[in-house]
Design a protein around this motif. Structure first.
Motif, PDB file in Angstrom:
ATOM      1  N   GLY A 264       0.807  -1.213   0.000  1.00  0.00           N
ATOM      2  CA  GLY A 264       0.000   0.000   0.000  1.00  0.00           C
ATOM      3  C   GLY A 264       0.840   1.263   0.000  1.00  0.00           C
ATOM      4  O   GLY A 264       0.530   2.231  -0.692  1.00  0.00           O
ATOM      5  N   GLN A 265       1.929   1.231   0.765  1.00  0.00           N
ATOM      6  CA  GLN A 265       2.815   2.396   0.824  1.00  0.00           C
ATOM      7  C   GLN A 265       3.572   2.599  -0.478  1.00  0.00           C
ATOM      8  O   GLN A 265       3.791   3.732  -0.921  1.00  0.00           O
ATOM      9  CB  GLN A 265       3.792   2.225   1.983  1.00  0.00           C
ATOM     10  CG  GLN A 265       3.142   2.309   3.355  1.00  0.00           C
ATOM     11  CD  GLN A 265       4.085   1.925   4.487  1.00  0.00           C
ATOM     12  OE1 GLN A 265       5.159   1.355   4.259  1.00  0.00           O
ATOM     13  NE2 GLN A 265       3.698   2.237   5.724  1.00  0.00           N
ATOM     14  N   GLN A 266       3.977   1.498  -1.113  1.00  0.00           N
ATOM     15  CA  GLN A 266       4.794   1.598  -2.317  1.00  0.00           C
ATOM     16  C   GLN A 266       3.974   1.816  -3.583  1.00  0.00           C
ATOM     17  O   GLN A 266       4.397   2.556  -4.483  1.00  0.00           O
ATOM     18  CB  GLN A 266       5.650   0.339  -2.467  1.00  0.00           C
ATOM     19  CG  GLN A 266       6.635   0.404  -3.625  1.00  0.00           C
ATOM     20  CD  GLN A 266       7.609  -0.768  -3.615  1.00  0.00           C
ATOM     21  OE1 GLN A 266       7.595  -1.612  -2.707  1.00  0.00           O
ATOM     22  NE2 GLN A 266       8.463  -0.842  -4.621  1.00  0.00           N
ATOM     23  N   TYR A 267       2.781   1.197  -3.661  1.00  0.00           N
ATOM     24  CA  TYR A 267       2.030   1.210  -4.908  1.00  0.00           C
ATOM     25  C   TYR A 267       0.627   1.827  -4.797  1.00  0.00           C
ATOM     26  O   TYR A 267      -0.002   2.103  -5.822  1.00  0.00           O
ATOM     27  CB  TYR A 267       1.890  -0.212  -5.452  1.00  0.00           C
ATOM     28  CG  TYR A 267       3.193  -0.901  -5.744  1.00  0.00           C
ATOM     29  CD1 TYR A 267       3.930  -0.582  -6.880  1.00  0.00           C
ATOM     30  CD2 TYR A 267       3.701  -1.869  -4.878  1.00  0.00           C
ATOM     31  CE1 TYR A 267       5.126  -1.217  -7.157  1.00  0.00           C
ATOM     32  CE2 TYR A 267       4.903  -2.514  -5.146  1.00  0.00           C
ATOM     33  CZ  TYR A 267       5.614  -2.180  -6.284  1.00  0.00           C
ATOM     34  OH  TYR A 267       6.806  -2.826  -6.548  1.00  0.00           O
ATOM     35  N   PRO A 292      -9.394  -9.866   5.547  1.00  0.00           N
ATOM     36  CA  PRO A 292      -9.314  -9.094   4.297  1.00  0.00           C
ATOM     37  C   PRO A 292      -9.672  -7.621   4.479  1.00  0.00           C
ATOM     38  O   PRO A 292      -9.168  -6.769   3.743  1.00  0.00           O
ATOM     39  CB  PRO A 292     -10.320  -9.808   3.383  1.00  0.00           C
ATOM     40  CG  PRO A 292     -10.392 -11.198   3.913  1.00  0.00           C
ATOM     41  CD  PRO A 292     -10.248 -11.061   5.390  1.00  0.00           C
ATOM     42  N   ALA A 293     -10.528  -7.306   5.439  1.00  0.00           N
ATOM     43  CA  ALA A 293     -10.890  -5.907   5.671  1.00  0.00           C
ATOM     44  C   ALA A 293      -9.677  -5.116   6.143  1.00  0.00           C
ATOM     45  O   ALA A 293      -9.429  -3.997   5.671  1.00  0.00           O
ATOM     46  CB  ALA A 293     -12.018  -5.825   6.697  1.00  0.00           C
ATOM     47  N   GLN A 294      -8.916  -5.687   7.069  1.00  0.00           N
ATOM     48  CA  GLN A 294      -7.718  -5.003   7.540  1.00  0.00           C
ATOM     49  C   GLN A 294      -6.677  -4.910   6.430  1.00  0.00           C
ATOM     50  O   GLN A 294      -5.992  -3.886   6.292  1.00  0.00           O
ATOM     51  CB  GLN A 294      -7.124  -5.725   8.742  1.00  0.00           C
ATOM     52  CG  GLN A 294      -5.917  -5.025   9.359  1.00  0.00           C
ATOM     53  CD  GLN A 294      -6.245  -3.631   9.842  1.00  0.00           C
ATOM     54  OE1 GLN A 294      -7.153  -3.448  10.653  1.00  0.00           O
ATOM     55  NE2 GLN A 294      -5.520  -2.622   9.351  1.00  0.00           N
ATOM     56  N   ALA A 295      -6.569  -5.957   5.613  1.00  0.00           N
ATOM     57  CA  ALA A 295      -5.635  -5.922   4.485  1.00  0.00           C
ATOM     58  C   ALA A 295      -5.999  -4.796   3.524  1.00  0.00           C
ATOM     59  O   ALA A 295      -5.126  -4.102   2.999  1.00  0.00           O
ATOM     60  CB  ALA A 295      -5.631  -7.267   3.759  1.00  0.00           C
ATOM     61  N   ALA A 296      -7.294  -4.593   3.285  1.00  0.00           N
ATOM     62  CA  ALA A 296      -7.736  -3.516   2.386  1.00  0.00           C
ATOM     63  C   ALA A 296      -7.369  -2.149   2.955  1.00  0.00           C
ATOM     64  O   ALA A 296      -6.963  -1.247   2.214  1.00  0.00           O
ATOM     65  CB  ALA A 296      -9.242  -3.611   2.157  1.00  0.00           C
ATOM     66  N   VAL A 297      -7.499  -1.998   4.261  1.00  0.00           N
ATOM     67  CA  VAL A 297      -7.102  -0.747   4.901  1.00  0.00           C
ATOM     68  C   VAL A 297      -5.598  -0.540   4.755  1.00  0.00           C
ATOM     69  O   VAL A 297      -5.125   0.555   4.424  1.00  0.00           O
ATOM     70  CB  VAL A 297      -7.498  -0.758   6.393  1.00  0.00           C
ATOM     71  CG1 VAL A 297      -6.892   0.441   7.119  1.00  0.00           C
ATOM     72  CG2 VAL A 297      -9.016  -0.747   6.537  1.00  0.00           C
ATOM     73  N   ASP A 298      -4.833  -1.609   4.997  1.00  0.00           N
ATOM     74  CA  ASP A 298      -3.374  -1.525   4.861  1.00  0.00           C
ATOM     75  C   ASP A 298      -2.971  -1.119   3.450  1.00  0.00           C
ATOM     76  O   ASP A 298      -2.003  -0.374   3.250  1.00  0.00           O
ATOM     77  CB  ASP A 298      -2.733  -2.870   5.209  1.00  0.00           C
ATOM     78  CG  ASP A 298      -2.901  -3.264   6.667  1.00  0.00           C
ATOM     79  OD1 ASP A 298      -3.325  -2.410   7.466  1.00  0.00           O
ATOM     80  OD2 ASP A 298      -2.626  -4.431   7.001  1.00  0.00           O
ATOM     81  N   LEU A 299      -3.698  -1.622   2.467  1.00  0.00           N
ATOM     82  CA  LEU A 299      -3.391  -1.340   1.069  1.00  0.00           C
ATOM     83  C   LEU A 299      -3.804   0.070   0.639  1.00  0.00           C
ATOM     84  O   LEU A 299      -3.448   0.504  -0.454  1.00  0.00           O
ATOM     85  CB  LEU A 299      -4.102  -2.356   0.168  1.00  0.00           C
ATOM     86  CG  LEU A 299      -3.566  -3.781   0.176  1.00  0.00           C
ATOM     87  CD1 LEU A 299      -4.612  -4.749  -0.369  1.00  0.00           C
ATOM     88  CD2 LEU A 299      -2.272  -3.881  -0.625  1.00  0.00           C
ATOM     89  N   ARG A 300      -4.567   0.741   1.479  1.00  0.00           N
ATOM     90  CA  ARG A 300      -5.139   2.051   1.149  1.00  0.00           C
ATOM     91  C   ARG A 300      -6.109   1.930  -0.036  1.00  0.00           C
ATOM     92  O   ARG A 300      -6.079   2.711  -0.979  1.00  0.00           O
ATOM     93  CB  ARG A 300      -4.047   3.079   0.862  1.00  0.00           C
ATOM     94  CG  ARG A 300      -3.110   3.335   2.046  1.00  0.00           C
ATOM     95  CD  ARG A 300      -2.288   4.586   1.827  1.00  0.00           C
ATOM     96  NE  ARG A 300      -1.321   4.386   0.751  1.00  0.00           N
ATOM     97  CZ  ARG A 300      -0.839   5.376  -0.012  1.00  0.00           C
ATOM     98  NH1 ARG A 300      -1.248   6.623   0.177  1.00  0.00           N
ATOM     99  NH2 ARG A 300       0.039   5.116  -0.957  1.00  0.00           N
ATOM    100  N   ALA A 301      -6.957   0.908   0.058  1.00  0.00           N
ATOM    101  CA  ALA A 301      -7.944   0.657  -0.993  1.00  0.00           C
ATOM    102  C   ALA A 301      -9.206   1.466  -0.735  1.00  0.00           C
ATOM    103  O   ALA A 301      -9.606   1.674   0.416  1.00  0.00           O
ATOM    104  CB  ALA A 301      -8.275  -0.828  -1.052  1.00  0.00           C
ATOM    105  N   ARG A 302      -9.841   1.911  -1.799  1.00  0.00           N
ATOM    106  CA  ARG A 302     -11.101   2.638  -1.691  1.00  0.00           C
ATOM    107  C   ARG A 302     -12.295   1.678  -1.656  1.00  0.00           C
ATOM    108  O   ARG A 302     -13.373   2.050  -1.194  1.00  0.00           O
ATOM    109  CB  ARG A 302     -11.242   3.599  -2.870  1.00  0.00           C
ATOM    110  CG  ARG A 302     -10.146   4.664  -2.922  1.00  0.00           C
ATOM    111  CD  ARG A 302     -10.382   5.673  -4.035  1.00  0.00           C
ATOM    112  NE  ARG A 302      -9.334   6.687  -4.059  1.00  0.00           N
ATOM    113  CZ  ARG A 302      -8.256   6.630  -4.838  1.00  0.00           C
ATOM    114  NH1 ARG A 302      -8.117   5.604  -5.690  1.00  0.00           N
ATOM    115  NH2 ARG A 302      -7.340   7.581  -4.804  1.00  0.00           N
ATOM    116  N   LEU A 303     -12.098   0.458  -2.169  1.00  0.00           N
ATOM    117  CA  LEU A 303     -13.182  -0.515  -2.239  1.00  0.00           C
ATOM    118  C   LEU A 303     -12.585  -1.912  -2.190  1.00  0.00           C
ATOM    119  O   LEU A 303     -11.525  -2.170  -2.775  1.00  0.00           O
ATOM    120  CB  LEU A 303     -13.981  -0.323  -3.535  1.00  0.00           C
ATOM    121  CG  LEU A 303     -15.160  -1.261  -3.788  1.00  0.00           C
ATOM    122  CD1 LEU A 303     -16.253  -1.035  -2.737  1.00  0.00           C
ATOM    123  CD2 LEU A 303     -15.732  -1.047  -5.198  1.00  0.00           C
TER     124      LEU A 303
END
Length: 361
Positions: A264-267, A292-303
């Motif tokens: 998330g930080q790099q890409y 998966p919800a926490q992973a999505a937050v870590d990735l900085r995902a919008r959805l």
């Protein structure tokens, strides 16, 4: 006929049968010779195998994992009725913005102005080389290889049978312009008749840009590989997919770990994160129970869109438990979730679908 001759004859007939139905071919081929020597030079290939970024849990964690398996051995591991699905003409999908169609488990088609992307297609309706083993749920068998449009790029995450399907790829081979795979998986595709010049192998954090402008980057995942007997001779990967101004993340198979935050930080940030959710008997190499919800937050995902569920009975938990545990976890973290029906197209930017089509038992 003597007993020994009878046994030999039966063995020969059995070998002929399984060879004729493609069983031997479906096992694939491990890297060897120069291919293997090339892998041996990579930093994440040590002691004759690819390695995860994080080490395996200690004995206490393994013991907890053992209890987890039996605590979660609950029915129904298969839905009682056909899963609802949507019939979509994949040849006429809108390409702007990118449109995603999920076929159950981890198989996806992404239609974009820069090309058609097919990810981990499994249309043989089973997740095993042995006929009748790990059969697909009813209602998930309506899409076939023949329904796919011309494929600009095939993306494979790893060599497990529920992601790398010989029967499907044999039918699609001549309609695929390019394949992007993790290190070592090239050997399987070449063995199955793919043109080596049309295969791009990537290690973690390596990228390729295709003629249409699609940029694909392989990123770390916490998993393993095995197609016959030996493990981890080929790499497993997640992917960052850049389509013009849109950025998508595909997890492949992966346990939860710090690599999501690093990606998330790099890409990141990502317009959509397609994250595995289910088959989590092996909790170190799969995500479940809201992870998966926490992973999505870590990735900085919008959805977040969950994948790796709703097609094969590969674990002992109820088939719809993954989504039932994910939704409250995502709500708690403020992460929007999109849960389409199989075959239901979704254009990036549209309102996410959240109808509880899975809650009928």
């Amino acid at each position: 006929m003597k007993n020994g001759c009878w046994k030999n004859a039966m063995a020969a007939l059995l070998l002929t049968a399984i060879t004729g139905c493609g069983f031997i071919k479906s096992l694939g081929k491990k890297p060897a010779g120069d291919e293997l020597a090339r892998l041996d030079t990579l930093p994440n290939y040590k002691d004759g195998a690819f390695q995860n970024l994080a080490k395996h849990p200690d004995s206490t964690a393994k013991y907890d994992h053992f209890l987890f398996i039996f605590r979660k051995r609950q029915k129904p591991t298969r839905p009682a009725t056909d899963l609802p699905w949507v019939k979509t003409n994949l040849l006429t999908l809108a390409a702007t913005p990118p449109t995603i169609v999920w076929f159950g488990h981890s198989s996806l088609l992404i239609k974009s102005a820069q090309g058609n992307i097919l990810i981990d297609p499994v249309f043989s309706n089973q997740a095993s080389p042995v006929p009748g083993v790990l059969k697909a749920f009813k209602g998930t068998k309506n899409y076939k290889a023949e329904d796919m449009p011309p494929i600009d790029v095939l993306i494979i995450s790893h060599d497990h049978y529920d992601h790398l399907d010989y029967s499907t790829l044999r039918k699609l081979k001549d309609r695929i312009k390019m394949a992007v795979v993790p290190m070592g998986v090239r050997s399987d595709l070449v063995y199955w008749g793919f043109d080596p010049k049309k295969i791009i192998e990537l290690n973690w954090n390596q990228s390729t840009t295709l003629p249409g402008g699609l940029q694909i980057t392989a990123t770390p995942a916490q998993h393993h590989s095995k197609r016959v007997l030996t493990e981890n001779k080929t790499l497993w990967a997640s992917y960052v997919i850049q389509i013009n101004k849109y950025r998508l993340f595909y997890s492949g198979d992966s346990g939860y770990g710090t690599h999501f935050k690093q990606i998330g930080q790099q890409y990141g940030p990502f317009d959509l994160a397609l994250l595995e959710c289910g088959q989590y008997n092996q909790i170190y190499v799969h995500m479940g129970l809201g992870q998966p919800a926490q992973a999505a937050v870590d990735l900085r995902a919008r959805l977040l869109q969950p994948i790796h569920w709703a097609k094969f009975p590969e674990a002992n938990h109820p088939w719809n438990e993954p989504i039932k545990t994910l939704l409250p976890a995502a709500a708690k973290l403020g992460m929007p979730v999109h849960v389409p029906r199989i075959g239901e197209p979704y254009a990036l930017g549209d309102v996410p679908r959240t109808a509880d089509w899975w809650d009928f038992e």
